[in-house]
Structure formats: structure tokens, C-alpha cells
Write a protein that holds these residues in place. Structure first.
Motif, PDB file in Angstrom:
ATOM      1  N   GLU A  97     -13.231 -32.281 -72.335  1.00 37.84           N
ATOM      2  CA  GLU A  97     -14.176 -31.459 -71.580  1.00 37.84           C
ATOM      3  C   GLU A  97     -15.252 -32.360 -71.004  1.00 37.84           C
ATOM      4  O   GLU A  97     -15.671 -33.328 -71.622  1.00 37.84           O
ATOM      5  CB  GLU A  97     -14.842 -30.445 -72.505  1.00 37.84           C
ATOM      6  CG  GLU A  97     -13.964 -29.302 -72.898  1.00 37.84           C
ATOM      7  CD  GLU A  97     -14.721 -28.278 -73.715  1.00 37.84           C
ATOM      8  OE1 GLU A  97     -15.674 -27.659 -73.170  1.00 37.84           O
ATOM      9  OE2 GLU A  97     -14.384 -28.115 -74.894  1.00 37.84           O
ATOM     10  N   THR A  98     -15.714 -31.987 -69.822  1.00 39.38           N
ATOM     11  CA  THR A  98     -16.801 -32.721 -69.190  1.00 39.38           C
ATOM     12  C   THR A  98     -18.114 -31.978 -69.441  1.00 39.38           C
ATOM     13  O   THR A  98     -18.115 -30.820 -69.866  1.00 39.38           O
ATOM     14  CB  THR A  98     -16.545 -32.865 -67.673  1.00 39.38           C
ATOM     15  OG1 THR A  98     -16.325 -31.567 -67.122  1.00 39.38           O
ATOM     16  CG2 THR A  98     -15.328 -33.731 -67.421  1.00 39.38           C
ATOM     17  N   ALA A  99     -19.215 -32.653 -69.170  1.00 36.83           N
ATOM     18  CA  ALA A  99     -20.528 -32.090 -69.454  1.00 36.83           C
ATOM     19  C   ALA A  99     -20.781 -30.779 -68.702  1.00 36.83           C
ATOM     20  O   ALA A  99     -21.517 -29.923 -69.186  1.00 36.83           O
ATOM     21  CB  ALA A  99     -21.607 -33.106 -69.102  1.00 36.83           C
ATOM     22  N   ASP A 100     -20.156 -30.601 -67.554  1.00 40.74           N
ATOM     23  CA  ASP A 100     -20.376 -29.382 -66.769  1.00 40.74           C
ATOM     24  C   ASP A 100     -19.487 -28.217 -67.194  1.00 40.74           C
ATOM     25  O   ASP A 100     -19.476 -27.177 -66.555  1.00 40.74           O
ATOM     26  CB  ASP A 100     -20.209 -29.661 -65.275  1.00 40.74           C
ATOM     27  CG  ASP A 100     -18.796 -30.082 -64.900  1.00 40.74           C
ATOM     28  OD1 ASP A 100     -17.909 -30.161 -65.789  1.00 40.74           O
ATOM     29  OD2 ASP A 100     -18.562 -30.334 -63.710  1.00 40.74           O
ATOM     30  N   GLY A 103     -13.027 -29.999 -67.202  1.00 40.37           N
ATOM     31  CA  GLY A 103     -12.294 -30.951 -68.019  1.00 40.37           C
ATOM     32  C   GLY A 103     -11.048 -31.429 -67.319  1.00 40.37           C
ATOM     33  O   GLY A 103     -10.753 -31.047 -66.182  1.00 40.37           O
ATOM     34  N   ARG A 104     -10.318 -32.259 -68.028  1.00 44.33           N
ATOM     35  CA  ARG A 104      -9.071 -32.808 -67.487  1.00 44.33           C
ATOM     36  C   ARG A 104      -8.230 -33.319 -68.645  1.00 44.33           C
ATOM     37  O   ARG A 104      -8.733 -33.595 -69.725  1.00 44.33           O
ATOM     38  CB  ARG A 104      -9.357 -33.920 -66.504  1.00 44.33           C
ATOM     39  CG  ARG A 104     -10.062 -35.100 -67.148  1.00 44.33           C
ATOM     40  CD  ARG A 104     -10.259 -36.252 -66.197  1.00 44.33           C
ATOM     41  NE  ARG A 104     -11.061 -37.279 -66.806  1.00 44.33           N
ATOM     42  CZ  ARG A 104     -10.638 -38.119 -67.748  1.00 44.33           C
ATOM     43  NH1 ARG A 104      -9.405 -38.055 -68.202  1.00 44.33           N
ATOM     44  NH2 ARG A 104     -11.440 -39.029 -68.242  1.00 44.33           N
ATOM     45  N   GLU A 106      -6.327 -36.145 -70.469  1.00 41.08           N
ATOM     46  CA  GLU A 106      -6.399 -37.602 -70.590  1.00 41.08           C
ATOM     47  C   GLU A 106      -4.994 -38.189 -70.542  1.00 41.08           C
ATOM     48  O   GLU A 106      -4.760 -39.174 -69.867  1.00 41.08           O
ATOM     49  CB  GLU A 106      -7.056 -37.945 -71.934  1.00 41.08           C
ATOM     50  CG  GLU A 106      -7.999 -39.060 -71.910  1.00 41.08           C
ATOM     51  CD  GLU A 106      -8.744 -39.160 -73.225  1.00 41.08           C
ATOM     52  OE1 GLU A 106      -9.939 -39.413 -73.155  1.00 41.08           O
ATOM     53  OE2 GLU A 106      -8.136 -38.992 -74.316  1.00 41.08           O
TER      54      GLU A 106
END
Length: 153
Positions: A97-100, A103-104, A106
Motif C-alpha cells: 500500500e502507498t501512503a495515499d 497500492g501496487r 511488488e
């Protein structure tokens, strides 16, 4: 080039009476349907308020990668007269997950265990796994690494 088209319906079934009036007010339940096939009941990942008894999109992506690889591998083995008598994969995908809140993935690791009629053909089977990876429609469509760690019996 041949073109293939895929159509289905994805229907949200999680309105508990007040729609999306708040983040906690609705279920993530949905159904994926295509003509002549049983429905796939879906939800979001349990970490995102999903129902753990239903398939989530992340699991289905990992499963699609595994299925595509397996089907290419079996096809190549049949063409090469290399007899496979069993195949089981336990793939693992890692999503961050990204901070916003987005996500993506890996990466995804496929871990097929392949039973061969002639275990002496393991080297050739490993080569065919490489070729299956090169040909897999789904692996060729994602922007993250897809690796395989095959074992043979």
C-alpha cells in the motif's frame, strides 16, 4: 494478429440499505458473472473491510497468473511429448500500500510442483517453464515481476 474479447458483468450486491452513505455503511460484496458460467462471489481484501469468505481482486490476479502459466506449460509439454502426471501451484503475491491509500503489486512468485512420468526429464521441463513464462498472456500484461520456482518429482 488475432483479437480476443472478454465480456462479463460485475454487480455490486453490498447495499445494506443506505448505499455508500459512509465508509462503514456498505458491504464490498459483488458478483462476477459471464454467460453459461457459475458466478464468482467477490469482496475486497479483509484488510479493506472485505468478506474473507469471498474472492478478492488481488487473489484473482494471482490465480490468473498461475492458471495462465500452468496452461501454457501443459500445452508445451504435450507438444514436446513430455508427460506431466500432476501439477499443483501455490503462488504468492505481494502487494504494498502507498501512503495515499493506493497500492501496487511488488511481485508474484509461482511455485508449481510438477509430477513427471519420467523424472529424468526435469531439465527439459524447467526449460518449458521458462518458455511458458515468455508466452503467458497475463504475465505479459502486468507491470511487476512474475517469477517461478518449479520443483519436479
Amino acid at each position: 494478429m488475432k483479437r480476443h474479447q472478454y465480456e462479463m458483468s460485475v454487480t455490486w450486491t453490498g447495499n445494506t440499505g443506505s448505499g455508500t452513505s459512509s465508509y462503514r455503511a456498505y458491504e464490498r460484496a459483488h458478483e462476477v458473472q459471464a454467460e453459461g458460467k457459475p458466478a464468482i462471489v467477490g469482496s475486497s481484501d479483509p484488510g479493506f473491510r472485505g468478506d474473507p469468505s469471498r474472492w478478492n481482486p488481488e487473489e484473482l490476479l494471482v490465480a490468473s497468473l498461475s492458471q495462465c502459466h500452468m496452461l501454457w506449460f501443459l500445452h508445451l509439454c504435450a507438444v514436446e511429448k513430455l508427460v506431466v502426471t500432476g501439477y499443483e501451484d501455490r503462488p504468492r503475491g505481494v502487494m504494498v500500500e502507498t501512503a495515499d491509500g493506493g497500492g501496487r503489486f511488488e511481485d508474484v512468485v509461482l511455485r508449481p510442483r510438477v509430477a513427471l512420468a519420467d523424472p529424468g526429464q526435469a531439465g527439459r521441463a524447467a526449460e518449458l517453464h521458462e518458455r511458458a513464462h515468455e508466452l503467458c498472456f497475463i504475465a505479459n500484461s502486468v507491470n511487476f515481476p512474475v517469477r517461478h520456482e518449479a520443483s519436479f518429482t
